[in-house]
Design a protein around this motif. Sequence first.
Motif, short mmCIF file in Angstrom:
data_model
loop_
_atom_site.label_atom_id
_atom_site.label_comp_id
_atom_site.label_asym_id
_atom_site.label_seq_id
_atom_site.Cartn_x
_atom_site.Cartn_y
_atom_site.Cartn_z
N LEU A 125 0.75 -1.07 0.08
CA LEU A 125 -0.01 0.00 -0.02
C LEU A 125 0.97 1.47 0.05
N LYS A 157 -2.25 4.86 -3.29
CA LYS A 157 -3.31 3.88 -3.01
C LYS A 157 -4.43 4.21 -2.24
N SER A 196 -6.49 6.90 -3.54
CA SER A 196 -7.33 6.38 -4.71
C SER A 196 -8.61 5.49 -4.12
N ASP A 247 -6.21 -4.01 0.16
CA ASP A 247 -7.13 -2.76 -0.36
C ASP A 247 -8.40 -3.19 -0.76
N ASP A 253 -5.14 -0.76 -9.64
CA ASP A 253 -3.93 -0.89 -9.15
C ASP A 253 -3.41 0.28 -8.83
#
Length: 779
Positions: free
Chosen positions: A404, A408, A411, A461, A779
């Motif tokens: 992570l 990320k 997002s 995630d 991703d």
Amino acid sequence: MLLQRLSLCAGLPLVLDQLTCILSVSLARANGNSYAHRGELRQAKRIVVKLGSAVVTRGDECGLALGRLASVVEQVAMLQNQGREMMIVTSGAVAFGKQRLRHEILLSQSVRQALHSGQNQLKDMSVPVLEARACAAAGQSGLMALYEAMFTQYSTCTAQVLVTNLDFHDDQKRQNLNSTLQELLRMNIVPIINTNDAVVPPPEPNSDLQGVNVISIKDNDSLAARLAVEMKADLLIALSDVEGLYDSPPGSDDAKLIDIFYPGDQQSITYGTKSRVGLGGMEAKVKAALWALQGGTSVVIANGTHPKVTGHVITDIVEGKKVGTFFSEVKPAGPTVEQQTEMARNSGRTLAALHPDQRGAIICHLADLLVEKKEEILAANKTDMDLAANAGQLSSALLNRLSLSPAKLNSLAIGLRQIALASQDSVGRVLRRTRVAHNLELEQITVPIGVLLVIFEARPDCLPQVSALAIASGNALLAKGGKEAANTNRVLHELTQEALDIHGVKEAVQLVSTREEVEDLCRLDKMIDLIIPRGSSALVRNIQRAAKSIPVLGHSEGICHIYVDSEAAIDKVIKIVRDSKCDYPAACNAMETLLVHRDILRTTLFDQIIDMLRTERVKIHAGPRFASYLTFSPSEVKSLRTEYGDLECCIEVVDSMQEAIDHIHRYGSSHTDVIVTENEDTAEQFLQQLDSACVFWNASSRFADGYRFGLGAEVGISTARIHARGPVGLEGLLTTKWVLRGDGHTAADFSEHGTLKYLHENLPVTQPQPRQMTAQRED
């Protein structure tokens, strides 16, 4: 206390002071204590299998259940051949002898009556009550001969051992017995042990405990426990005609099988009626199991008579599967997965009843927490990354998934806020409204599916994504993450529950962090409504095989194709093929097979494709037809149905668009397939005729993703033919129900043919406004 009142299948009330005496037994094993978890049973080297009378005998109690006995012998022989040391404590001599003596008595009576009457017509004959010791004496040799004949089929040798209580009380006899059994096991022989029922005295009530370190041998349950401890066995499997222990009287509506039993959990124990055969009953089984457990031997009580599981019950137990009741002295700190599922379902119903704004507020709060607590999240993730790197068992692609970063997390937060927006018109949305008659209106509305089980590998995630989708759709969630991300998942789950707690539904999302095997979770068919696997194709296939009674939303493989038509544009082909194969080769939507039209072979376009793949270090495999065009071809592909999941792909040649479609239908997995062409008619035919979940024209296969589709997030991609298909977002986690509002209407309002006397009138349904989504990469 876990159990306020524990009810078992058979036996008599247990005196609590006797139970206390059992629990005070302290016997040391040379090889350690009993196993704490089911998964450790795979390590069991020495195993005692106790066959109760109900397992061995037929329902009429005269004769043996040969089919069940054959299944037991096969499993024991298989485990013996694996290098384990197997011992059997068996009942059945009395039943076998009873069958034999009944036959002899009837034959004798018929001969005497025929001689006396001089006629062939026989009068009614009665069989006297047969004494058990005599039946045992007559049946023991036949029982052992049967065992020997069955085990011989598996090239396994057996030995008969008959014991009495005195053989354990006398030190010299006990040492002799131990020495004999040790020698038999050393020679790879299966000892088959039974009480010498021809000479044993009748059992005395409450005589199981004769001292701290002694258990009296009055039945095969106590014999098996005594033998297991004496021989330092790792595992005792007690098979009877019951599933195990229950939390209420078996057969009642609320009775639930107790998966793991902890001796200190109960305040009182009650029993139901006694079993139809045998001396022990459930009381004796529990006493013997607790005694063996304190002696260092793990115990499982299970059903050996169920026709659907008899053939693998023993091997399933040894493999650590959830079968019967497992006795353990180590109680985990948290709830069992069954309790977690129950908590999730109850809290999930409250979640579904919340106002959409409240569910949206929970998701937005979670999005805020991902940003506010990013340092805590990243610290936990670093711990997981360091452990994974030191172990050296994860590929670079999986390490990338595990990692992570602040970007990320940002997002993720954006995606969660999009889901919160989408949740405003999800649950309870009216899809259809019909006025069936005056004051009789019918509606079809969206509702949650129920309890979701999402299983994902090294991808933390995924947890906030699927949690947000479950919250938005009003579903309860069980999340089972990979052990590689254990620390990250723990922190993310704590934040999820913190967000849920603002509206009192903290338990709606549960993280399964116990040692539960995936197969065990897939057996909770009465508690889980839908399983969604996210991970490798092997994971998905294993779950689909294990979940026999629970629907699975997933794809078994991601064999995605790109067909390059003869009228394709060079620049588009290079961009699309590079992105589809090289951007993220481990993804399920990555290209695995490149189909090229025959006319572009030996053209500049084809050369540029090959050069690009070589530059990107993609290993090329040649399909059979492509190989035939080349003098020196790459390695020919072993199978055209291969998901490489790496920088590898297959190239094959086709003569036409229709041949490309036929190839994809034959070798594809109905996931995502692409055509690259400038001919609109050709493209439209491809889009219409190809039967895949996602079909694209002049676009990368990597677009098959919930974020890129504007779904906010996805729980996975489905190639199933029913329910949701392709990337599954919020809408795929909803089902519908019909609501009818009447005013005293009855069946008399229908004609004989089942149609209403009134005309249906379709009423307007307010359609939700289209949601604006910003595509985010997965991703």
